[in-house]
Scaffold this motif. Sequence first.
Motif, PDB file in Angstrom:
ATOM      1  N   GLU A  89       0.738   4.406  -2.596  1.00  0.00           N
ATOM      2  CA  GLU A  89       0.531   5.809  -1.959  1.00  0.00           C
ATOM      3  C   GLU A  89       1.662   6.756  -2.612  1.00  0.00           C
ATOM      4  O   GLU A  89       1.875   7.724  -3.335  1.00  0.00           O
ATOM      5  N   ASP A  90       2.681   6.385  -2.525  1.00  0.00           N
ATOM      6  CA  ASP A  90       4.193   6.977  -3.788  1.00  0.00           C
ATOM      7  C   ASP A  90       3.718   7.552  -4.408  1.00  0.00           C
ATOM      8  O   ASP A  90       3.964   8.112  -5.131  1.00  0.00           O
TER       9      ASP A  90
ATOM     10  N   ALA B 243       0.722  -1.260   0.081  1.00  0.00           N
ATOM     11  CA  ALA B 243       0.208   0.551   0.197  1.00  0.00           C
ATOM     12  C   ALA B 243       0.781   1.037  -0.081  1.00  0.00           C
ATOM     13  O   ALA B 243       0.778   2.767  -0.313  1.00  0.00           O
ATOM     14  N   GLY B 244       2.135   1.223   0.688  1.00  0.00           N
ATOM     15  CA  GLY B 244       2.845   2.454   0.758  1.00  0.00           C
ATOM     16  C   GLY B 244       3.463   2.709  -0.598  1.00  0.00           C
ATOM     17  O   GLY B 244       3.457   3.778  -0.758  1.00  0.00           O
TER      18      GLY B 244
ATOM     19  N   ASN C  86      -4.624  11.063  -3.921  1.00  0.00           N
ATOM     20  CA  ASN C  86      -3.725  11.517  -4.621  1.00  0.00           C
ATOM     21  C   ASN C  86      -4.158  10.967  -6.050  1.00  0.00           C
ATOM     22  O   ASN C  86      -3.760  11.949  -7.424  1.00  0.00           O
TER      23      ASN C  86
ATOM     24  N   SER D 283       1.272   7.106  -6.384  1.00  0.00           N
ATOM     25  CA  SER D 283      -0.256   7.632  -7.190  1.00  0.00           C
ATOM     26  C   SER D 283       0.332   9.107  -6.905  1.00  0.00           C
ATOM     27  O   SER D 283      -0.058  10.181  -7.476  1.00  0.00           O
TER      28      SER D 283
ATOM     29  N   ARG E 285      -5.382   7.842   1.218  1.00  0.00           N
ATOM     30  CA  ARG E 285      -4.425   8.755   0.799  1.00  0.00           C
ATOM     31  C   ARG E 285      -4.247   8.497  -0.660  1.00  0.00           C
ATOM     32  O   ARG E 285      -3.979   9.103  -1.451  1.00  0.00           O
ATOM     33  N   THR E 286      -3.987   6.723  -1.357  1.00  0.00           N
ATOM     34  CA  THR E 286      -3.595   6.570  -2.082  1.00  0.00           C
ATOM     35  C   THR E 286      -5.414   7.663  -3.270  1.00  0.00           C
ATOM     36  O   THR E 286      -5.291   8.063  -4.243  1.00  0.00           O
TER      37      THR E 286
ATOM     38  N   SER F 124      -7.907   1.102  -2.577  1.00  0.00           N
ATOM     39  CA  SER F 124      -7.168   1.739  -2.277  1.00  0.00           C
ATOM     40  C   SER F 124      -7.200   2.510  -0.683  1.00  0.00           C
ATOM     41  O   SER F 124      -8.118   2.528  -0.128  1.00  0.00           O
ATOM     42  N   SER F 125      -5.569   3.017  -0.224  1.00  0.00           N
ATOM     43  CA  SER F 125      -5.853   3.193   0.907  1.00  0.00           C
ATOM     44  C   SER F 125      -6.477   4.515   0.753  1.00  0.00           C
ATOM     45  O   SER F 125      -6.620   5.538  -0.688  1.00  0.00           O
TER      46      SER F 125
END
Length: 128
Positions: free
Chosen positions: A6-7, A2-3, A51, A9, A47-48, A44-45
């Motif tokens: 996120e990064d 997931a990280g 983004n 995206s 944060r994603t 998706s989180s």
Amino acid sequence: HAGIVEDASAVVAQLAGCEESEAAFRRVSGLGVLVDLLDSGTGSSQRTKENAVSALLNLARWGGERAAEDVKDLGSGILSEIADVAMNGSEKGKSKAVELLKMVASGGIDGNEFQDLQLDHLINQCSA
């Protein structure tokens, strides 16, 4: 996993703010990828999702007129996902989601204004 998404995206959101991004997004079906990242079913989180909203907004703002129309033409297909970010995101995410909702609502599908009282209510509620 997931990280990394996120990064990645977040980087895509930044790249979407470049004029040259329109052609690149077309070549790789980038709008479809961003819509997939917004889809609750993909896991998706938050944060994603934020983004992805940021990338769509940047693409619409800076990718040229055709890119803005492409984002507006997504219309009702992504409204609930953007609304989720507008209601549940960070302050920055909420602000961008409301701006994107307004943009999509003003353009609608085929350039016709998208009329939806629930959407108007949501935009007003999130803007307050």
